[in-house]
Scaffold this active site. Structure first.
Site, PDB file in Angstrom:
ATOM      1  N   GLN A  27       0.796  -1.140   0.082  1.00  0.00           N
ATOM      2  CA  GLN A  27      -0.043  -0.064   0.078  1.00  0.00           C
ATOM      3  C   GLN A  27       0.811   1.356   0.066  1.00  0.00           C
ATOM      4  O   GLN A  27       2.087   1.142   0.472  1.00  0.00           O
ATOM      5  CB  GLN A  27      -0.963   0.026   1.163  1.00  0.00           C
ATOM      6  N   GLY A  28       0.268   2.253  -0.532  1.00  0.00           N
ATOM      7  CA  GLY A  28       0.861   3.637  -0.676  1.00  0.00           C
ATOM      8  C   GLY A  28      -0.055   4.741  -0.441  1.00  0.00           C
ATOM      9  O   GLY A  28      -1.218   4.416  -0.199  1.00  0.00           O
ATOM     10  N   TYR A  29       0.343   5.947  -0.148  1.00  0.00           N
ATOM     11  CA  TYR A  29      -0.521   7.016   0.220  1.00  0.00           C
ATOM     12  C   TYR A  29      -0.483   8.075  -0.758  1.00  0.00           C
ATOM     13  O   TYR A  29       0.477   8.643  -1.336  1.00  0.00           O
ATOM     14  CB  TYR A  29      -0.197   7.420   1.751  1.00  0.00           C
ATOM     15  N   LEU A  30      -1.730   8.478  -1.272  1.00  0.00           N
ATOM     16  CA  LEU A  30      -1.835   9.543  -2.131  1.00  0.00           C
ATOM     17  C   LEU A  30      -1.694  11.032  -1.386  1.00  0.00           C
ATOM     18  O   LEU A  30      -1.438  11.945  -1.689  1.00  0.00           O
ATOM     19  CB  LEU A  30      -3.049   9.603  -3.040  1.00  0.00           C
ATOM     20  N   GLU A  82       3.021   8.944  -2.622  1.00  0.00           N
ATOM     21  CA  GLU A  82       4.021   9.619  -1.850  1.00  0.00           C
ATOM     22  C   GLU A  82       5.173   8.519  -1.788  1.00  0.00           C
ATOM     23  O   GLU A  82       4.767   7.271  -1.697  1.00  0.00           O
ATOM     24  CB  GLU A  82       3.626  10.175  -0.621  1.00  0.00           C
TER      25      GLU A  82
END
Length: 156
Positions: A27-30, A82
């Site tokens: 998972q990643g974060y916008l 990010e």
């Protein structure tokens, strides 16, 4: 929807033999600011977009909205995230009437294992397994959005 959960460190690997399900998650974060995190997750062959609000004072409750999206769209959105991707295996363990989600982290968060249990209310009681360690519910360092920017390996 309001998510009510408590978070704990894990004291032993005994949860692995009790798990009824296991899945790899990236998972990643916008957006990773605490007031509104926007997360892209790939869990197995499924994609998800999740928006979370800030936690309340106790750290137990916060707004959460999640939508399943096609995995190819999630992969494309991951490219916009990010810096700092979370990579982990989630083990699901049923204890009493609750399911604990135990996340074993990899990469820069290697060595960290955290368990979460979702509750119906902040005061709901639950059975605590022997492998459950110190509660870290109100410690923001254990949020995945924090770990993506400040990995566990850099804490010491």
């Amino acid at each position: 929807m309001i998510e009510i959960e408590r978070k704990f460190l894990v004291a032993s690997e005994d949860y692995k033999k009790e798990a009824f399900a296991k899945s790899r998650i990236t998972q990643g974060y916008l957006n990773s600011i605490p007031e509104r995190t926007v997360r892209v997750r790939i869990k197995g062959d499924k994609g998800f977009l999740t928006i979370k609000g800030a936690s309340n004072e106790s750290g137990i409750s916060r707004f959460e909205w999640e939508k399943e999206i096609p995995v190819d769209e999630a992969q494309k959105l991951m490219l916009l995230c990010e810096k700092g991707v979370i990579d982990k295996t989630r083990f699901e363990v049923k204890i009493g009437s609750h399911i604990f989600e135990v996340d074993e982290f990899y990469g820069e968060n290697e060595g960290l294992t955290v368990a979460e249990v979702e509750l119906g209310s902040e005061t709901e009681t639950f059975e605590k397994p022997s492998w459950l360690g110190k509660e870290v519910t109100n410690d923001n360092r254990y949020y995945n959005s924090y770990l993506s920017k400040n990995p566990f390996m850099n804490w010491k």
